[in-house]
Design an enzyme around this catalytic site. Structure first.
Site, PDB file in Angstrom:
ATOM      1  N   SER A 119       0.828  -1.211   0.000  1.00  0.00           N
ATOM      2  CA  SER A 119       0.000   0.000   0.000  1.00  0.00           C
ATOM      3  C   SER A 119       0.856   1.253   0.000  1.00  0.00           C
ATOM      4  O   SER A 119       0.524   2.240  -0.645  1.00  0.00           O
ATOM      5  CB  SER A 119      -0.858   0.062   1.265  1.00  0.00           C
ATOM      6  OG  SER A 119      -1.609  -1.074   1.425  1.00  0.00           O
ATOM      7  N   HIS A 140      -0.297  -2.584  -7.542  1.00  0.00           N
ATOM      8  CA  HIS A 140      -1.132  -2.263  -6.379  1.00  0.00           C
ATOM      9  C   HIS A 140      -2.613  -2.281  -6.734  1.00  0.00           C
ATOM     10  O   HIS A 140      -3.096  -1.416  -7.454  1.00  0.00           O
ATOM     11  CB  HIS A 140      -0.709  -0.880  -5.829  1.00  0.00           C
ATOM     12  CG  HIS A 140      -1.458  -0.484  -4.611  1.00  0.00           C
ATOM     13  ND1 HIS A 140      -1.797   0.805  -4.317  1.00  0.00           N
ATOM     14  CD2 HIS A 140      -1.938  -1.227  -3.587  1.00  0.00           C
ATOM     15  CE1 HIS A 140      -2.454   0.850  -3.178  1.00  0.00           C
ATOM     16  NE2 HIS A 140      -2.560  -0.371  -2.717  1.00  0.00           N
ATOM     17  N   GLU A 152      -2.372   0.394  -9.674  1.00  0.00           N
ATOM     18  CA  GLU A 152      -1.222   1.280  -9.804  1.00  0.00           C
ATOM     19  C   GLU A 152      -0.006   0.412 -10.131  1.00  0.00           C
ATOM     20  O   GLU A 152       0.356  -0.485  -9.360  1.00  0.00           O
ATOM     21  CB  GLU A 152      -0.973   2.043  -8.497  1.00  0.00           C
ATOM     22  CG  GLU A 152      -2.020   3.105  -8.210  1.00  0.00           C
ATOM     23  CD  GLU A 152      -1.841   3.791  -6.851  1.00  0.00           C
ATOM     24  OE1 GLU A 152      -2.158   4.978  -6.742  1.00  0.00           O
ATOM     25  OE2 GLU A 152      -1.392   3.125  -5.888  1.00  0.00           O
ATOM     26  N   ASN A 190      -3.304   6.152  -2.118  1.00  0.00           N
ATOM     27  CA  ASN A 190      -3.173   6.139  -0.657  1.00  0.00           C
ATOM     28  C   ASN A 190      -2.534   7.414  -0.122  1.00  0.00           C
ATOM     29  O   ASN A 190      -2.765   7.788   1.023  1.00  0.00           O
ATOM     30  CB  ASN A 190      -2.396   4.910  -0.192  1.00  0.00           C
ATOM     31  CG  ASN A 190      -3.241   3.654  -0.302  1.00  0.00           C
ATOM     32  OD1 ASN A 190      -4.463   3.731  -0.273  1.00  0.00           O
ATOM     33  ND2 ASN A 190      -2.601   2.501  -0.446  1.00  0.00           N
TER      34      ASN A 190
END
Ligand code: 3HC
Length: 298
Positions: A119, A140, A152, A190
């Protein structure tokens, strides 16, 4: 290079979700349980959730059977030896991930791509323990992986163009919408989402609103599918606090540090949906704000 076989290390929420996405797109998947314990537990959870989708008319029984047939569940890391791509989705601990990458280099083919679903941790730090650094990248996914289209693709310092191209093509084959992002803490989503959730918690602590009113305001006023507290509970408060700590560690700005209430909830083992309680109490129907947090903590 085309990617037809995918190894996934880690059978938590994300590992299982990624396995479903890949198997559903016709890829052969080897899903490795990373921690000791009965492999039948994640397998049972996985099959149970597909069965539920079939019962609710959301999935054809034939598709469920194909997905299950495409996945081999195992607790042996060596089983990924022939995979074209291996994605790790283990606990967010850089030392554990580095040790895993080190072992994977010894197990996998020299041309296999090694990806991480981290993350917020540094892809470059994981790459640094590898000999063939060009084939290491971030991949991701978002929770719930079968529903969220974004992936991602994270460009570590020495990730090659060939690796990025292969991952981009792979993401499209499995029905995802990839974006390329440089290896910075939290990447795109994030890095924006974590401060948003932390700000909501500080807003609760200031007494601006309740868990319910803040969530409702963001859903109805900003058009989001979930408010910040429901989202934090959904992601898992252990994951949210780890993201906060990692971003804070990187930038050293106080507003990125975990707020008091988040720290206390995690200390108490209230990690959100997965433990039945976080900002909300899921044992109540419909869920209500955690009574301990009805009055602002500060
Ligand atoms: N697996 C498969 N399908 C699922 C699912 C799951 N776990 N959860 C929901 N779905 C499907 C449902 O079957 C339904 O499909 P349909 O439209 O074909 O009928 C659809 O998703 C909508 O589900 P529901 O009607 O049950 O519920 P909602 O409409 O409330 O949607 C939600 C649930 C998709 C989770 C929605 O609330 C949402 O999008 N929330 C935001 C999630 C989000 O922001 N995720 C990113 C978090 S950040 C992250 O993951 C990064 C990490 O590093 C921390």
């Amino acid at each position: 290079m085309s990617i037809n076989t995918v190894g996934i290390i880690g059978s938590g929420t994300m590992g299982l979700g990624i396995a479903q996405v890949c198997a559903q797109a016709g890829k052969k998947v080897v899903l490795v349980k990373a921690t000791p314990g009965d492999i039948e537990r994640p397998r049972g959870k996985f099959v149970g959730s597909l069965d539920k989708a079939v019962e609710r008319g959301k999935m054809e029984a034939a598709l469920r059977d194909t997905i299950i047939a495409n996945i081999t569940f195992t607790d042996q890391e060596e089983a990924v030896a022939d995979c074209d791509l291996v994605v790790e989705s283990v606990i967010e601990d850089i030392e554990i991930k580095k040790a895993l990458f080190n072992r994977l280099e010894g197990i996998c083919r020299a041309d296999a791509i090694l990806g991480t679903n981290t993350s917020t941790l540094s892809v470059t730090a994981m790459m640094a323990v590898c000999q063939h650094r060009d084939r290491v990248a971030g991949l991701h996914f978002f929770n719930p992986a079968p529903v969220m289209s974004l992936v991602e693709i994270v460009h570590g310092f020495e990730t090659s163009d060939a690796t990025l191209k292969a991952l981009n093509a792979f993401c499209k084959e499995i029905g995802k919408a990839p974006v390329l992002v440089q290896d910075t803490t939290g990447f795109i989503v994030n890095r924006l989402l974590t401060p948003y959730m932390l700000n909501a918690i500080r807003m609760l602590e200031r007494g601006t609103g309740t868990i319910e009113t803040i969530d409702q305001a963001m859903m109805t006023g900003a058009g989001l599918p979930m408010g910040p507290f429901a989202l934090a509970d959904y992601i898992g408060l252990d994951v949210v606090i780890a993201m906060s700590q990692n971003i804070y560690e990187d930038v050293r700005e106080g507003h990125h540090a975990p707020p008091h209430t988040l720290v206390r909830l995690v200390q108490l083992g209230y990690l959100g949906r997965k433990t039945g309680k976080g900002f909300y109490d899921y044992s109540a129907k419909p869920p209500v704000g955690n009574p301990a947090l009805v009055h602002p903590v500060i």
